[in-house]
Write a protein that holds these residues in place. Structure first.
Motif, PDB file in Angstrom:
ATOM      1  N   THR A 449       0.858  -1.188   0.000  1.00 63.67           N
ATOM      2  CA  THR A 449       0.000   0.000   0.000  1.00 63.67           C
ATOM      3  C   THR A 449       0.892   1.235   0.000  1.00 63.67           C
ATOM      4  OG1 THR A 449      -0.108   0.143   2.418  1.00 63.67           O
ATOM      5  CG2 THR A 449      -1.765  -1.229   1.318  1.00 63.67           C
ATOM      6  N   THR A 450       0.279   2.384  -0.139  1.00 62.61           N
ATOM      7  CA  THR A 450       1.052   3.634  -0.106  1.00 62.61           C
ATOM      8  C   THR A 450       1.621   3.905   1.281  1.00 62.61           C
ATOM      9  OG1 THR A 450      -1.000   4.847   0.297  1.00 62.61           O
ATOM     10  CG2 THR A 450      -0.248   4.651  -1.994  1.00 62.61           C
ATOM     11  N   LYS A 451       1.022   3.332   2.304  1.00 66.78           N
ATOM     12  CA  LYS A 451       1.493   3.576   3.668  1.00 66.78           C
ATOM     13  C   LYS A 451       2.672   2.686   4.045  1.00 66.78           C
ATOM     14  CE  LYS A 451      -3.004   5.133   5.375  1.00 66.78           C
ATOM     15  NZ  LYS A 451      -4.097   4.908   6.358  1.00 66.78           N
ATOM     16  N   ILE A 453       4.932   1.305   1.784  1.00 66.52           N
ATOM     17  CA  ILE A 453       5.835   1.142   0.652  1.00 66.52           C
ATOM     18  C   ILE A 453       7.305   1.197   1.062  1.00 66.52           C
ATOM     19  CG2 ILE A 453       5.808   3.605   0.061  1.00 66.52           C
ATOM     20  CD1 ILE A 453       5.887   2.711  -2.900  1.00 66.52           C
ATOM     21  N   LYS A 454       7.626   1.949   2.123  1.00 71.37           N
ATOM     22  CA  LYS A 454       9.025   2.090   2.516  1.00 71.37           C
ATOM     23  C   LYS A 454       9.558   0.855   3.231  1.00 71.37           C
ATOM     24  CE  LYS A 454       9.185   7.122   2.860  1.00 71.37           C
ATOM     25  NZ  LYS A 454       9.549   8.279   3.728  1.00 71.37           N
TER      26      LYS A 454
END
Length: 1174
Positions: A449-451, A453-454
Motif C-alpha cells: 500500500t502507499t502507507k 511502501i518504505k
C-alpha cells in the motif's frame, strides 16, 4: 532529494523441493558454468558460483530422467553466438531442446513413449553442432537434428541398451553398455548409421575380488592388484563369474587414450582396451564405504569419487583428498568440466551443495612424504606459461594449476626445483536448500500500500510438515528465514503485520480424538516465537482455522475456530482472550471478517483518551499549553494499551446446516446482528440448495460462499441480490480475493485444481485441472500480487503464476538476484563478443582496465550498463589477474576462455601457449637439450598427456613405454602376451619382444610361428637384400589384408615412415600418427602429421579445429595463422599473430608482414561491427 524507491517487483517463478526417484541421473554441469538438474517434471538451472536459481523450465508432463548441456567446442561469432542450449528427456520418451536464457522450447522430439535411457550432444565436427544422439528403449539409438527435430537415422541392436559413452580421443568410437555386456562400435558417423552390430564382449570378474580382502598396506594393495583378473572376452561368462550387471558405471578416461573405467560398488577398475586387460584398481577396505559414482578428469589423471554416505574423494595416481558430507540421502555428483576443481552434490531432498577444491602450500614440518602417500607438487606453469617472480597467480583456478604433472607420472621430484609441496582440501562454497516434502500451508504477507511502501517486502510464509515455517523473498526467490516454530505439521498461517504472523499446528489425535494445539505468534525480525494461547492447547479439539480481522490501524481481533469446541476471540495486541463462546454456540464450518469497519468511531475514542491522559499528567492548567504537545505524543502509545479501546468489527460464519450468521464484535462484546437461513439460497440454485458451506470470502460489497458440492454463491450485499454458479467440480476447499482496491478477482481451490473468477462479472477467468492441464495436485493457493497467484502442489513445488495459471518460463535477464552472476551468455550476442574482446585486448590503454564507462557506446547505454555489471560480477582474484601488467597475452587468452567456458578456445590456447613458450626458450638458448633431443624444459613441464599425440615426441615415447611395461606386468593369457609383443616391436623394443616370443609353451598352437618370429627379429640385418625381401613380404601382406603384420615387418627394418604411409593409405590415421610419434625423427614425423592435417581439413572429415592443434604441435605457426584466416576466425587469428610476434615465432619477411597486417585489419573491422551496434 532523490525520491525513495523500493524493489517489490515479483516475477513468475517456481520454488522447487525434493526430487523424484526418476530424477537421479538428470543432472549436468555445463561448460557455461551453470548446473541443470531435474526436479519432478521441471528443469532447474542454478549458478555454480553463487548457488542462485536462475531458471526453472516447465513444459514436460512427466518426470525428467536426463539433462545435457550443449558443448561449446566451436568458434563463437555473430553467426554462432554464445547461447545456453539444453536438452532434457523424460520418462514418456519426450526430448525438449531449450533456449535456457529466453526460457522457451526450441524443439520437441518424440519417438516412443518409454523413458529415454541416455542423450549426448555430438561435438567433434566444425560444421554441425545441432546433433543429438539418444537411446530410445529398448534397443534403439537415434540421431536427431536438435534444431529442427528431424530424425537423421535410427539403428537397433540385439540387447537392451542402458547407456553409451563416446571415446573422447576418437569420435567414431562409441561404446554401448547393454544388459548382457558391452558393444564396441568403431564406425560411428553423423552421416549414416553404424554398418554392423558392433563387437560384443562380456566383462566379468571372479568372486575373489580384491574388494573382499582388507588392504592393510601398500604391499597388500599391490598384491591385490596383481590378483585381479578382469577378462574381456567374446564368450558369455560362466556362472562362477560376477556378471556385468554389478557394474554401476562405464566411462572412457579422458586423460588417456584407449583406457576405460568400470565402477563396481567396492572397486574401480581401469581397463586398457588395446590388450583388454585390467591395468589399475582402486579397492575399498572391508570397513570402507562403497562407491556410488565416479567422474574421471582429463587434467592430471584424477578421479572424483562419490560414496554412498555422501563422501567425496579426489584420487590422483597414488594420492587422494577427501571431504565427507552429512547427507543421509543418496546423492548424485557432477564436476566442473572447465576447471575440474569443483564438484556439486544434488541430494534427493532438494539440496545442492557445491564443493570447491583449494590448495595450500605445505610447511617443511608438515610434509607428507613419509606418510605413505605420494606428495603433490605445485606446477611449473600458470595459465600455460612459467610465471615470473612478481606475477600474480591464482593456483585454485583449475586442477592443472594446483598440482604439477611430474609428480603424477610417478617420476622423482626434480632436484633443486622451486616447486612446493601442496595439500588439497574441499571447501563448501555454495548451498541451495529446496522446499521440504509436502504438505504445505502458504500465506502471502499483507499487500503493498502507499502507507507501507518504505518497509514492504514480498514475503511468503510456507508452513511445512515438519513444523518449521520457511519465509521466502519472492523478488529473488531465495529463502529469507527458516524458523522452527512447531513440533508437528503446520496447518495454517495468518499474518498480523508485515513483520509478524500467527501459525497453528495440531498433533496426532489420541483415542478420544483430542490433540495438542500449538498457536504461535512469530516476530520475523528477531525470530522470537511466543505461545499465543499460553498454557492452553493440551487435550482439546483440534483447531480448524484462524482468522485475523482486517483493521489497518491495529489488527486486533483473532477468531480461533475448533472442530468440536466453541469459538474463541482474542486480542492480538495483548495476547488476551476476549470471549469464549458458550457450548450452545453453533459449530462453524466457514468464517470471514468484514473488510469494512467503523474506523472513524475508533479514532474519536482514541483522541478523547489521549486528551484525558494528558490532563491527568499535567499539574495545572497554566502549564498545559507548554507541555501539551509532548504529553499527548507520549500518551498516544500508552493509551491504546492501558485503555480498552476497540473498534466495532463484523464477521460472518456458517454452521453445519448452511445458515449464515452475521455478528458484531466490539471489545469482548459479541452481538448477533442477522441470520440468513439456508432456504434463501434455493433461488440461486434451481436444482436445489447449496451443500455444506466450506469457505467464505468477503471484499467490499461482495460475499462469496463455496460448498462441498463445488457450488459458488456470489452475494451482492449492496444490491441485495445473489447468484449461484454450479462449477461441477469437487469440494471448494478455499476461496480468496485478490489484493488491491477495486480488484474483484477471486481464486477458488478444489480437490482437482483451481479457478480464477471475476466476481464483478461473475465469470471464470482461468482454470487449472489436475490430470488435464497439469500432472500435479494443488495443496494450497493464495494471491501474490493483484495479478499473480501462488500454487503449492504435491510435487513439492510452489509456483508463482500469472492470473491465467499457465506454466510459463521466464527470461533469465529479467530476474532480480541478490548477488551478481558472471554469465556472458545472458548478454545479447554482440555484447557478449564485445565484452570478450574488451577483456582480451585493449590497445588504446597503456594499462588494462575493467572500467567500460570511458568507451563510447552512443546508441545504447543500457548495453553498456549490462557489460559493466558483468565486469563487477568477476571475483577479486580474477580482476587482480586481468589488471596485472605481468600477465601475458597468452595467459589472458587462456583465462578468458575459462571464464567464458569456451571449449574450443581453451584447447587451442593451451596448446599454443605451450609450444610458443617452448619455441621461444629453444631460440633463446636458455634450454638444456637432453640426450633424447628434447629440451629439458619440455620434459619437466610437458603438455598434459590428455592431449595424446599433440605432446612432445620424447614425452609421448616415454609414456608409451611405461604403458607397455604395465601391460606386460598385468598380462595373464597368451592373447595378452601376443599384444604386448606387437606393441614392443612397434616401439623398437626388440630384445624384450624376443623374450616374450620365446615364452610361448610348446603345446600352444602358435609355438612354431612365435619361434620363427623370434629368430627373424633377432637375425634381421640392415643389408640390402634382406631389407628388400622383408619389404617385399611386408608389402604383399598389406596388399592381402594383413596390415598390422606388414607394418610390424616394416618397423623391424626401420621403415616406419613407409609403415605410416601405408597406415594412412588404409585410413588408419590415428595409428599412423601414433607410430610416427614413437619411431620417427622430428622431420619424418612432421611429414606424416602434415598429411594427417590435410586429411582433417578435407570436406569429408571437416575437423579443421583438430588440424590446428596438430599444426601447433609441429611448430608450424605461420600455417596456423593462415588456416585461422581461411576459417574466418579473425579474432583468434589476430591475437595468435600478436602472440607469435611477441615470442619471435614468425620469421620477419614481407609475406609474414602482409599476413599480419591483413589479419589485424580484418579484426579491426570485426570489432567495429561489434561496437557499432551499441
Amino acid at each position: 532529494m532523490l525520491p525513495y524507491t523500493v524493489n517489490f517487483k515479483v516475477s513468475a517463478r517456481t520454488l522447487t523441493g525434493a526430487l523424484n526417484a526418476h530424477n537421479k541421473a538428470a543432472v549436468d554441469w555445463g561448460w557455461q558454468g551453470l548446473i541443470a538438474y531435474g526436479c519432478h517434471s521441471l528443469v532447474v538451472v542454478i549458478d555454480s558460483n553463487t548457488a542462485q536459481t536462475l531458471q526453472v523450465l516447465e513444459k514436460h508432463k512427466a518426470d525428467i530422467v536426463k539433462v545435457k548441456w550443449a558443448r561449446e567446442n566451436y568458434h563463437h561469432n555473430i553467426g554462432s553466438p554464445y547461447c545456453l542450449r539444453l536438452a532434457s528427456a523424460d520418462v514418456s520418451g519426450k526430448i525438449i531442446v531449450w533456449d535456457v536464457a529466453a526460457g522457451v522450447a526450441q524443439c520437441e522430439i518424440q519417438e516412443h513413449v518409454k523413458p529415454i535411457q541416455d542423450v549426448q550432444w555430438l561435438w567433434n565436427q566444425d560444421a554441425s553442432r545441432d546433433l543429438l544422439l539418444a537411446i530410445h528403449p529398448p534397443n534403439y539409438i537415434v540421431l536427431w537434428n536438435a534444431d529442427t527435430g528431424t530424425k537423421l537415422w535410427k539403428k537397433s541392436y540385439a540387447d537392451n541398451i542402458l547407456s553409451f559413452s563416446f571415446d573422447p580421443f576418437d569420435p567414431s568410437h562409441l561404446t554401448l553398455l547393454t544388459s548382457e555386456g558391452i558393444v564396441f562400435i568403431s564406425d560411428f558417423s553423423p552421416s549414416k548409421p553404424p554398418s554392423g552390430p558392433g563387437k560384443k564382449v562380456y566383462i566379468s570378474s571372479p568372486h575373489s575380488s580384491p574388494a573382499h580382502t582388507k588392504l592393510a598396506a601398500a604391499t597388500g594393495a599391490k598384491k591385490a592388484l596383481n590378483k585381479v583378473k578382469i577378462l574381456v572376452t567374446q564368450e558369455r561368462p560362466s556362472a562362477e563369474f560376477v556378471a556385468l550387471n554389478d557394474c554401476l558405471q562405464l566411462a572412457y578416461l579422458p586423460s588417456k587414450r584407449n583406457h576405460m573405467l568400470l565402477l563396481y560398488p567396492r572397486e574401480i577398475l581401469i581397463l586398457d582396451l588395446e590388450v583388454n586387460q585390467t591395468v589399475g584398481v582402486i579397492a575399498i577396505e572391508r570397513a570402507g564405504v562403497p562407491f556410488l559414482q565416479v567422474i574421471p578428469c582429463s587434467q592430471r589423471d584424477g578421479l572424483f569419487c562419490l560414496h554412498e554416505n555422501g563422501c567425496i574423494t579426489l584420487r590422483v595416481r597414488r594420492s587422494y583428498n577427501s571431504i565427507c558430507t552429512t547427507s543421509n540421502d543418496e546423492p548424485v555428483m557432477v564436476c566442473c568440466p572447465v576447471n575440474e576443481n569443483a564438484a556439486a552434490l544434488i541430494v534427493s531432498d532438494g539440496r545442492v551443495m557445491i564443493w570447491e577444491l583449494k590448495s595450500a602450500v605445505c610447511s617443511r614440518n608438515a610434509r607428507s612424504s613419509s606418510s605413505g602417500v605420494s606428495p603433490l607438487y605445485s606446477p611449473v606453469a600458470f595459465c600455460g606459461i612459467p610465471g615470473g617472480v612478481l606475477q600474480n597467480k591464482l593456483p585454485d583456478l583449475s586442477l592443472d594449476n594446483m598440482i604439477g604433472q611430474s609428480a603424477i607420472a610417478g617420476e622423482e621430484h626434480p632436484k633443486g626445483s622451486i616447486l612446493q609441496e601442496v595439500h588439497l582440501k574441499f571447501l563448501l562454497t555454495g548451498l541451495l536448500s529446496g522446499l521440504p516434502s509436502p504438505q504445505f500451508a502458504i500465506r502471502m504477507c499483507p499487500p503493498l500500500t502507499t502507507k507501507n511502501i518504505k518497509m514492504y517486502q514480498p514475503l511468503l510464509a510456507v508452513g511445512t510438515s515438519n513444523g518449521s515455517v520457511l519465509v521466502y523473498h519472492l523478488t529473488s526467490g531465495l529463502l529469507h528465514k527458516e524458523l522452527s516454530v512447531h513440533s508437528c505439521e503446520v496447518k495454517g498461517i495468518e499474518w498480523t503485520s508485515l513483520t509478524s504472523f500467527l501459525s497453528f499446528a495440531a498433533s496426532t489425535p489420541n483415542n478420544m480424538g483430542l490433540v495438542r494445539n500449538e498457536l504461535q505468534l512469530v516476530d520475523l525480525p528477531t525470530g522470537r516465537s511466543t505461545a499465543f494461547r499460553g498454557d492452553r492447547g493440551n487435550d482439546e479439539s483440534p483447531i480448524e482455522m484462524i482468522k485475523v480481522s482486517h483493521l489497518k490501524v491495529s489488527l486486533q481481533y483473532l477468531a480461533v475456530v475448533f472442530k468440536d469446541k466453541p469459538l474463541e476471540l482474542w486480542d492480538i495486541r495483548t495476547c488476551t482472550l476476549l470471549r469464549e463462546m458458550s457450548k450452545s454456540f453453533p459449530a462453524i464450518t466457514a468464517l470471514e471478517w468484514s473488510p469494512s469497519h467503523n474506523l472513524k468511531s475508533l479514532r474519536k475514542k482514541q483522541l478523547a483518551t489521549r486528551e484525558a491522559m494528558a490532563r491527568q499528567t499535567v499539574v495545572s492548567d497554566a502549564e498545559l499549553g507548554a507541555v501539551e504537545s509532548s504529553v499527548i505524543s507520549e500518551a498516544e502509545s500508552k493509551s491504546e494499551l492501558s485503555q480498552n479501546i476497540s473498534a466495532r468489527e463484523h464477521f460472518v460464519f456458517t454452521d453445519n446446516d448452511g445458515q449464515v450468521y452475521h455478528l458484531t464484535v466490539e471489545g469482548n462484546s459479541v452481538k448477533d446482528s442477522a441470520r440468513i437461513p439456508p432456504d434463501c439460497a434455493k433461488d440461486c440454485f434451481p436444482e436445489g440448495s447449496m451443500g455444506s458451506i466450506t469457505c467464505i470470502a468477503w471484499k467490499g460489497d461482495t460475499l462469496v460462499l463455496g460448498d462441498m458440492d463445488g457450488n459458488l454463491n456470489f452475494w451482492d450485499l449492496k444490491g441485495r441480490v445473489s447468484r449461484g454458479i454450479p462449477t461441477h467440480r469437487s469440494w471448494v476447499r478455499k476461496i480468496r480475493f485478490a489484493p488491491g482496491k477495486g480488484n474483484q478477482k477471486l481464486i477458488a481451490m478444489y480437490n482437482d485444481g483451481a479457478e480464477v473468477w471475476d466476481t464483478k462479472e461473475v465469470q471464470m477467468v482461468s482454470s487449472l485441472r489436475s490430470g488435464r492441464n497439469v500432472t500435479f495436485r494443488i495443496l494450497d493457493v493464495d494471491w501474490c500480487t493483484s495479478d499473480k497467484v501462488i500454487l503449492a502442489s504435491d510435487d513439492g513445488c510452489i509456483r508463482v503464476l500469472e492470473m491465467s495459471m499457465k506454466s510459463t518460463c521466464f527470461r533469465m535477464d529479467e530476474q532480480e538476484l541478490i548477488e551478481p552472476v558472471w554469465c556472458p551468455y545472458l548478454l545479447v550476442p554482440r555484447a557478449a563478443l564485445a565484452l570478450k574482446a574488451f577483456l582480451l585486448h585493449q590497445p588504446w590503454n597503456g594499462r588494462y582496465s575493467l572500467d567500460i564507462s570511458h568507451i563510447d557506446y552512443p546508441e545504447n547505454e543500457e548495453i553498456k550498463t549490462l557489460l559493466q555489471e558483468q565486469l563487477h560480477a568477476l571475483s577479486n582474484d580474477i580482476k587482480k589477474l586481468l589488471l596485472d601488467p605481468e600477465f601475458t597475452l597468452l595467459q589472458r587468452c587462456l583465462l578468458v576462455s575459462r571464464l567464458y567456458g569456451d571449449e574450443s578456445e581453451l584447447h587451442f590456447w593451451t596448446v599454443a601457449a605451450h609450444y610458443l613458450h617452448s619455441s621461444s626458450q629453444a631460440k633463446s638458448g636458455d634450454t638444456v637439450v637432453t640426450k633424447e633431443g628434447a629440451p629439458k624444459d619440455r620434459l619437466n613441464n610437458p603438455l598434459d598427456i590428455c592431449y595424446d599425440v599433440l605432446c612432445e615426441n620424447a614425452y609421448f615415447q616415454k609414456f608409451q613405454l611405461e604403458r607397455v611395461n604395465l601391460q606386460e606386468v598385468k598380462r595373464s593369457t597368451y592373447d595378452h602376451t601376443r599384444k604386448c609383443t606387437d606393441q614392443l616391436l612397434l616401439l623398437g623394443q626388440t630384445d624384450r619382444a624376443v623374450q616374450l616370443l620365446l615364452e610361448t609353451s610348446a603345446d600352444n598352437q602358435h609355438y612354431y610361428c612365435d619361434s620363427l618370429k623370434a629368430c627373424l627379429v633377432t637375425t634381421v640385418t640392415s643389408s640390402g637384400p634382406s631389407q628388400s625381401t622383408i619389404k617385399l613380404v611386408a608389402t604383399n601382406m598389406i596388399a592381402n589384408g594383413k596390415l598390422a603384420e606388414g607394418v610390424q615387418l616394416l618397423c623391424l627394418i626401420d621403415k616406419a615412415a613407409d609403415a605410416c604411409r601405408y597406415l594412412q593409405t588404409y585410413g588408419e590415421w590415428n595409428r599412423a600418427a601414433w607410430l610416427a610419434k614413437v619411431r620417427l625423427n622430428s622431420e619424418e614425423c612432421a611429414d606424416v602429421l602434415k598429411r594427417w592435417v590435410d586429411h582433417l581439413c578435407s570436406p569429408q572429415v571437416n575437423q579443421k579445429s583438430k588440424a590446428l592443434l596438430v599444426l601447433l604441435s609441429l611448430g608450424c605457426f605461420v600455417s596456423v595463422a593462415e588456416t585461422l584466416h581461411s576459417m574466418r576466425y579473425f579474432d583468434r587469428a589476430a591475437l595468435f599473430v600478436e602472440a607469435c610476434l611477441k615470442y619471435g615465432a614468425f620469421e620477419v619477411s614481407e609475406d609474414t608482414d602482409i599476413l599480419c597486417k591483413g589479419m589485424c585489419a580484418e579484426w579491426r573491422e570485426n570489432l567495429r561491427m561489434l561496437v557499432g551496434v551499441f
